[in-house]
Design an enzyme around this catalytic site. Structure first.
Site, PDB file in Angstrom:
ATOM      1  NE  ARG A 117       8.044  -2.578   6.053  1.00 44.02           N
ATOM      2  CZ  ARG A 117       6.810  -2.617   6.204  1.00 44.02           C
ATOM      3  NH1 ARG A 117       5.828  -1.746   5.673  1.00 44.02           N
ATOM      4  NH2 ARG A 117       5.759  -3.130   8.015  1.00 44.02           N
TER       5      ARG A 117
ATOM      6  CE  LYS B 153      -2.032  -1.235   3.842  1.00 42.92           C
ATOM      7  NZ  LYS B 153      -1.541  -2.284   4.237  1.00 42.92           N
TER       8      LYS B 153
ATOM      9  NE  ARG C 149       6.418   0.055  10.077  1.00 41.29           N
ATOM     10  CZ  ARG C 149       5.500  -0.309   9.573  1.00 41.29           C
ATOM     11  NH1 ARG C 149       5.734   0.401   8.216  1.00 41.29           N
ATOM     12  NH2 ARG C 149       4.570  -1.314  10.180  1.00 41.29           N
TER      13      ARG C 149
ATOM     14  NE  ARG D 179      -3.662  -1.521  10.091  1.00 45.96           N
ATOM     15  CZ  ARG D 179      -3.464  -1.192   9.245  1.00 45.96           C
ATOM     16  NH1 ARG D 179      -2.698   0.571   8.898  1.00 45.96           N
ATOM     17  NH2 ARG D 179      -1.755  -1.407   9.000  1.00 45.96           N
TER      18      ARG D 179
ATOM     19  NE  ARG E 167       2.200  -4.769  10.827  1.00 49.00           N
ATOM     20  CZ  ARG E 167       3.617  -5.135  10.230  1.00 49.00           C
ATOM     21  NH1 ARG E 167       5.323  -5.150  10.873  1.00 49.00           N
ATOM     22  NH2 ARG E 167       3.474  -4.242   9.551  1.00 49.00           N
TER      23      ARG E 167
HETATM   24  P1  ADP Z   1       1.489  -2.182   7.820  1.00 50.60           P
HETATM   25  O1  ADP Z   1       0.724  -1.574   6.330  1.00 50.60           O
HETATM   26  O2  ADP Z   1       2.619  -2.303   7.134  1.00 50.60           O
HETATM   27  O3  ADP Z   1       1.198  -3.040   9.050  1.00 50.60           O
HETATM   28  P2  ADP Z   1       1.783   0.659   8.331  1.00 50.60           P
HETATM   29  O4  ADP Z   1       2.664   1.519   8.968  1.00 50.60           O
HETATM   30  O5  ADP Z   1       0.511   1.359   7.689  1.00 50.60           O
HETATM   31  O6  ADP Z   1       1.933  -0.571   8.449  1.00 50.60           O
HETATM   32  O7  ADP Z   1       0.812   0.627  10.137  1.00 50.60           O
HETATM   33  C1  ADP Z   1       1.787   0.530  10.730  1.00 50.60           C
HETATM   34  C2  ADP Z   1       0.919   0.383  12.360  1.00 50.60           C
HETATM   35  O8  ADP Z   1       0.900   1.421  12.494  1.00 50.60           O
HETATM   36  C3  ADP Z   1      -0.370  -1.300  12.686  1.00 50.60           C
HETATM   37  O9  ADP Z   1       0.119  -2.076  13.156  1.00 50.60           O
HETATM   38  C4  ADP Z   1      -0.515  -0.049  13.418  1.00 50.60           C
HETATM   39  O10 ADP Z   1      -0.488  -0.356  14.516  1.00 50.60           O
HETATM   40  C5  ADP Z   1      -0.849   1.363  13.438  1.00 50.60           C
HETATM   41  N1  ADP Z   1      -1.783   1.673  12.460  1.00 50.60           N
HETATM   42  C6  ADP Z   1      -1.946   2.233  11.452  1.00 50.60           C
HETATM   43  N2  ADP Z   1      -3.407   3.212  10.957  1.00 50.60           N
HETATM   44  C7  ADP Z   1      -3.896   1.982  11.345  1.00 50.60           C
HETATM   45  C8  ADP Z   1      -5.398   2.633  12.200  1.00 50.60           C
HETATM   46  N3  ADP Z   1      -5.869   2.814  11.013  1.00 50.60           N
HETATM   47  N4  ADP Z   1      -6.101   2.226  13.330  1.00 50.60           N
HETATM   48  C9  ADP Z   1      -5.046   1.738  14.014  1.00 50.60           C
HETATM   49  N5  ADP Z   1      -3.685   1.907  14.284  1.00 50.60           N
HETATM   50  C10 ADP Z   1      -3.197   1.748  12.848  1.00 50.60           C
END
Ligand code: ADP
Ligand code: ZN
Length: 212
Positions: free
Chosen positions: A125, A13, A156, A86, A167
């Site tokens: 990554r 994404k 990360r 999410r 996750r």
């Molecule tokens: P990825 O898609 O690789 O898991 P992101 O960078 O989108 O990584 O998100 C990293 C973390 O940030 C998620 O695992 C979550 O803990 C938190 N996070 C991101 N977006 C949301 C959201 N919309 N609601 C709740 N937590 C979020």
């Protein structure tokens, strides 16, 4: 045109959103980046959510929505939402927010990817500490430094195997239901996210009907 990118963590994404920004001028909003920014800045909110996030759990809907609304308050069109919504609750808030501004979610692109590929991508990554560029150690042109800015590449904290697996479980429980939430809408598209970034981008551009 407002676009939501949906898909497993590591489905690409962020990479696709960056390409949409660079080549078509979309605003890229990543709640993950907003959260990491809070953590890096050591704000009260950042301290509160740091451990939660590194273990692969979600931030609360309330905290996430606040960060998101703040990020898009000066712009409510031509946004690519990456990692938001999410949860179904977040999707409802977003619909309401855009409606209040006479806008809507126009397109939802599901990047579909196999689970084994996801774990491989997440655990290999690397992220540039300076510009946020995303790389993968197994890609053929991988270098030890950021080729865009020369920055240091970091892992990360939530990309450990344990956290990555968690996750995926959180995704299935909290985010998967969103696929049915959006599937009925006219703008729903499914794209094969298994190829290289450029291959997938070609599919995304086609699905969205953007001019080449
Ligand atoms: P990825 O898609 O690789 O898991 P992101 O960078 O989108 O990584 O998100 C990293 C973390 O940030 C998620 O695992 C979550 O803990 C938190 N996070 C991101 N977006 C949301 C959201 N919309 N609601 C709740 N937590 C979020
Ligand atoms: Zn960089």
């Amino acid at each position: 045109m407002n676009i939501i990118l949906l898909g497993f963590p590591g489905s690409g994404k962020g990479t696709q959103a960056e390409l949409l920004k660079q080549r078509y001028g979309f605003m890229h909003v990543s709640t993950g980046d907003l959260i990491r920014h809070e953590i890096a800045a050591g704000t009260l909110l950042g301290k509160k959510i740091e451990l939660l996030i590194s273990q692969g759990n979600l931030a609360s809907d309330e905290d996430t929505v606040n960060l998101l609304v703040n990020a898009i308050k000066h712009r409510d069109n031509d946004i690519v939402f990456d990692g938001f919504p999410r949860t179904t609750a977040q999707a409802e808030v977003l619909d309401r927010y855009l409606k209040q501004h006479g806008k809507k979610v126009d397109e939802v692109v599901l990047l579909s990817t196999r689970e084994d590929l996801i774990l491989k991508r997440l655990t290999s990554r690397r992220v540039c500490a300076s510009c946020g560029g995303i790389y993968n150690t197994y890609s053929p042109d991988y270098k030890e430094i950021c080729v865009k800015c020369g920055g240091r590449l970091t892992i990360r904290p939530d990309d450990t195997l344990e956290s990555a697996k968690h996750r995926l479980e959180v995704f299935k429980k909290e985010t998967q239901p969103l696929i049915s939430y959006y599937q009925q809408s006219a703008g729903f598209k499914k794209v094969d996210g298994g190829g290289s970034p450029e291959e997938v981008f070609g599919e995304v551009v086609k699905a969205l009907g953007l001019k080449k």
